[in-house]
Scaffold this motif. Structure first.
Motif, PDB file in Angstrom:
ATOM      1  N   GLY A  63      -6.698 -44.993 -17.407  1.00  0.00           N
ATOM      2  CA  GLY A  63      -6.396 -45.001 -16.347  1.00  0.00           C
ATOM      3  C   GLY A  63      -6.899 -44.183 -15.129  1.00  0.00           C
ATOM      4  N   GLY A  64      -7.590 -43.709 -15.144  1.00  0.00           N
ATOM      5  CA  GLY A  64      -7.803 -42.182 -14.631  1.00  0.00           C
ATOM      6  C   GLY A  64      -7.679 -41.186 -14.471  1.00  0.00           C
ATOM      7  N   ASN A  65      -6.479 -41.321 -14.619  1.00  0.00           N
ATOM      8  CA  ASN A  65      -5.540 -40.614 -14.910  1.00  0.00           C
ATOM      9  C   ASN A  65      -6.013 -39.315 -15.927  1.00  0.00           C
ATOM     10  N   GLN A  66      -5.538 -38.062 -15.704  1.00  0.00           N
ATOM     11  CA  GLN A  66      -5.999 -37.036 -16.934  1.00  0.00           C
ATOM     12  C   GLN A  66      -4.517 -35.977 -16.483  1.00  0.00           C
ATOM     13  N   ASN A  67      -4.277 -35.692 -17.920  1.00  0.00           N
ATOM     14  CA  ASN A  67      -3.408 -34.588 -17.706  1.00  0.00           C
ATOM     15  C   ASN A  67      -4.149 -32.985 -17.989  1.00  0.00           C
ATOM     16  N   GLU A  68      -3.305 -32.044 -16.827  1.00  0.00           N
ATOM     17  CA  GLU A  68      -3.588 -30.772 -16.637  1.00  0.00           C
ATOM     18  C   GLU A  68      -2.807 -29.716 -17.890  1.00  0.00           C
ATOM     19  N   ARG A  69      -3.274 -29.066 -18.131  1.00  0.00           N
ATOM     20  CA  ARG A  69      -2.202 -28.125 -18.847  1.00  0.00           C
ATOM     21  C   ARG A  69      -2.802 -26.599 -18.456  1.00  0.00           C
ATOM     22  N   ILE A  70      -1.826 -26.053 -17.785  1.00  0.00           N
ATOM     23  CA  ILE A  70      -1.978 -24.533 -17.555  1.00  0.00           C
ATOM     24  C   ILE A  70      -0.988 -23.914 -18.756  1.00  0.00           C
ATOM     25  N   LEU A  71      -2.184 -22.748 -19.050  1.00  0.00           N
ATOM     26  CA  LEU A  71      -1.555 -21.824 -20.318  1.00  0.00           C
ATOM     27  C   LEU A  71      -1.202 -20.643 -19.889  1.00  0.00           C
ATOM     28  N   TYR A  72       0.138 -19.839 -19.796  1.00  0.00           N
ATOM     29  CA  TYR A  72      -0.434 -18.096 -19.200  1.00  0.00           C
ATOM     30  C   TYR A  72      -0.094 -17.464 -20.069  1.00  0.00           C
ATOM     31  N   LEU A  73      -0.982 -16.293 -20.748  1.00  0.00           N
ATOM     32  CA  LEU A  73      -0.938 -16.560 -22.029  1.00  0.00           C
ATOM     33  C   LEU A  73      -0.817 -14.345 -21.782  1.00  0.00           C
ATOM     34  N   THR A  74       0.326 -13.884 -22.120  1.00  0.00           N
ATOM     35  CA  THR A  74      -0.096 -12.068 -22.051  1.00  0.00           C
ATOM     36  C   THR A  74      -0.272 -11.610 -24.047  1.00  0.00           C
ATOM     37  N   LYS A  75      -1.037 -10.844 -23.976  1.00  0.00           N
ATOM     38  CA  LYS A  75      -1.485 -10.212 -25.265  1.00  0.00           C
ATOM     39  C   LYS A  75      -0.501  -9.202 -25.809  1.00  0.00           C
ATOM     40  N   LYS A  76       0.065  -9.128 -26.991  1.00  0.00           N
ATOM     41  CA  LYS A  76       1.116  -8.471 -27.092  1.00  0.00           C
ATOM     42  C   LYS A  76       0.699  -6.897 -27.359  1.00  0.00           C
ATOM     43  N   PRO A 120     -14.948  -8.792 -15.921  1.00  0.00           N
ATOM     44  CA  PRO A 120     -15.790  -9.109 -16.561  1.00  0.00           C
ATOM     45  C   PRO A 120     -15.187 -10.299 -18.126  1.00  0.00           C
ATOM     46  N   SER A 121     -15.547 -11.551 -17.700  1.00  0.00           N
ATOM     47  CA  SER A 121     -15.167 -11.857 -18.686  1.00  0.00           C
ATOM     48  C   SER A 121     -15.695 -11.522 -20.290  1.00  0.00           C
ATOM     49  N   SER A 122     -16.672 -10.324 -20.403  1.00  0.00           N
ATOM     50  CA  SER A 122     -16.727 -10.520 -21.260  1.00  0.00           C
ATOM     51  C   SER A 122     -15.900  -8.864 -21.501  1.00  0.00           C
ATOM     52  N   ASP A 123     -14.722  -9.026 -21.353  1.00  0.00           N
ATOM     53  CA  ASP A 123     -13.647  -7.773 -20.994  1.00  0.00           C
ATOM     54  C   ASP A 123     -12.467  -8.064 -21.866  1.00  0.00           C
ATOM     55  N   ILE A 124     -12.692  -9.730 -22.228  1.00  0.00           N
ATOM     56  CA  ILE A 124     -11.034  -9.960 -22.999  1.00  0.00           C
ATOM     57  C   ILE A 124     -11.739 -10.413 -25.184  1.00  0.00           C
ATOM     58  N   ASN A 125     -10.665  -9.481 -25.404  1.00  0.00           N
ATOM     59  CA  ASN A 125     -10.765  -9.802 -27.105  1.00  0.00           C
ATOM     60  C   ASN A 125      -9.657 -10.206 -26.895  1.00  0.00           C
ATOM     61  N   PHE A 126      -9.919 -11.558 -27.134  1.00  0.00           N
ATOM     62  CA  PHE A 126      -9.158 -12.503 -28.000  1.00  0.00           C
ATOM     63  C   PHE A 126      -8.531 -12.873 -29.393  1.00  0.00           C
ATOM     64  N   VAL A 127      -9.617 -11.585 -30.178  1.00  0.00           N
ATOM     65  CA  VAL A 127      -8.194 -11.397 -31.608  1.00  0.00           C
ATOM     66  C   VAL A 127      -7.387 -10.143 -31.282  1.00  0.00           C
ATOM     67  N   GLY A 128      -6.150 -11.565 -32.566  1.00  0.00           N
ATOM     68  CA  GLY A 128      -4.532 -10.702 -31.499  1.00  0.00           C
ATOM     69  C   GLY A 128      -3.785 -12.000 -31.166  1.00  0.00           C
ATOM     70  N   THR A 129      -2.607 -11.154 -30.644  1.00  0.00           N
ATOM     71  CA  THR A 129      -1.604 -11.826 -31.147  1.00  0.00           C
ATOM     72  C   THR A 129      -1.639 -12.233 -29.637  1.00  0.00           C
ATOM     73  N   TRP A 130      -1.245 -13.158 -28.606  1.00  0.00           N
ATOM     74  CA  TRP A 130      -1.254 -13.556 -27.393  1.00  0.00           C
ATOM     75  C   TRP A 130       0.284 -14.639 -27.528  1.00  0.00           C
ATOM     76  N   SER A 131       1.213 -14.121 -26.166  1.00  0.00           N
ATOM     77  CA  SER A 131       2.544 -14.949 -25.899  1.00  0.00           C
ATOM     78  C   SER A 131       2.154 -15.806 -25.207  1.00  0.00           C
ATOM     79  N   ARG A 132       2.377 -17.004 -25.471  1.00  0.00           N
ATOM     80  CA  ARG A 132       2.623 -18.252 -24.767  1.00  0.00           C
ATOM     81  C   ARG A 132       3.775 -18.193 -23.586  1.00  0.00           C
ATOM     82  N   ASP A 133       3.482 -17.970 -22.716  1.00  0.00           N
ATOM     83  CA  ASP A 133       4.193 -17.539 -21.650  1.00  0.00           C
ATOM     84  C   ASP A 133       4.668 -18.713 -20.573  1.00  0.00           C
ATOM     85  N   SER A 134       4.371 -18.826 -20.322  1.00  0.00           N
ATOM     86  CA  SER A 134       4.290 -20.771 -20.022  1.00  0.00           C
ATOM     87  C   SER A 134       3.406 -21.667 -20.012  1.00  0.00           C
TER      88      SER A 134
END
Length: 142
Positions: free
Chosen positions: A129-142, A28-42
């Motif tokens: 022009g109707g185009n979008q950039n889709e950005r996908i981040l893969y993160l891992t908490k340190k 469940p999304s309530s289990d995410i604790n964003f506080v802290g450092t996250w590696s931007r793996d990709s």
């Protein structure tokens, strides 16, 4: 002997069936604790045409870190030996996070959760022009 062969084959076929426990089981999304450092793996960026056609335009690996401060509002993005101020806001009810950083101001990301310490964030930026950039981040908490 024939029964033994039949049961042996049945056992082999049953053993080859996909095991549903191998699939990521989002918490469940309530289990995410964003506080802290996250590696931007990709960090992947796709150009998305109005037809839905996607073309990869950028691929980065190990592109620094995000540090989300305990005030649930500010942080630091570090990469290329530089630090940049960011702001962020997590909305657990919508399962989204908004991150404001260089070139991606107030970017809303949908959260796909692999575990409480591994996330995939997907956001879209209209480029005209109707185009979008889709950005996908893969993160891992340190």
């Amino acid at each position: 002997m024939r029964k033994l062969l039949y049961f042996s084959l049945l056992f082999i076929v049953a053993a080859c069936q996909p095991d549903s426990t191998d699939e990521p089981n989002p918490l469940p999304s309530s289990d995410i604790n964003f506080v802290g450092t996250w590696s931007r793996d990709s960090v992947l960026v796709n150009d998305v045409a109005p037809s839905g056609l996607k073309v990869r335009i950028e691929t980065f690996a190990n592109l620094g870190t995000y540090k989300f401060n305990a005030d649930n509002l500010t942080g630091i993005m570090s990469h290329s030996a530089s630090d940049f101020a960011i702001t962020w806001k997590y909305a657990s009810t919508a399962n989204t996070i908004t991150i404001s950083e260089i070139d991606w101001n107030n970017q809303l990301y949908q959260i796909k959760q692999l575990s409480s310490t591994r996330l995939i964030l997907t956001g879209y930026l209209n480029t005209g022009g109707g185009n979008q950039n889709e950005r996908i981040l893969y993160l891992t908490k340190k």
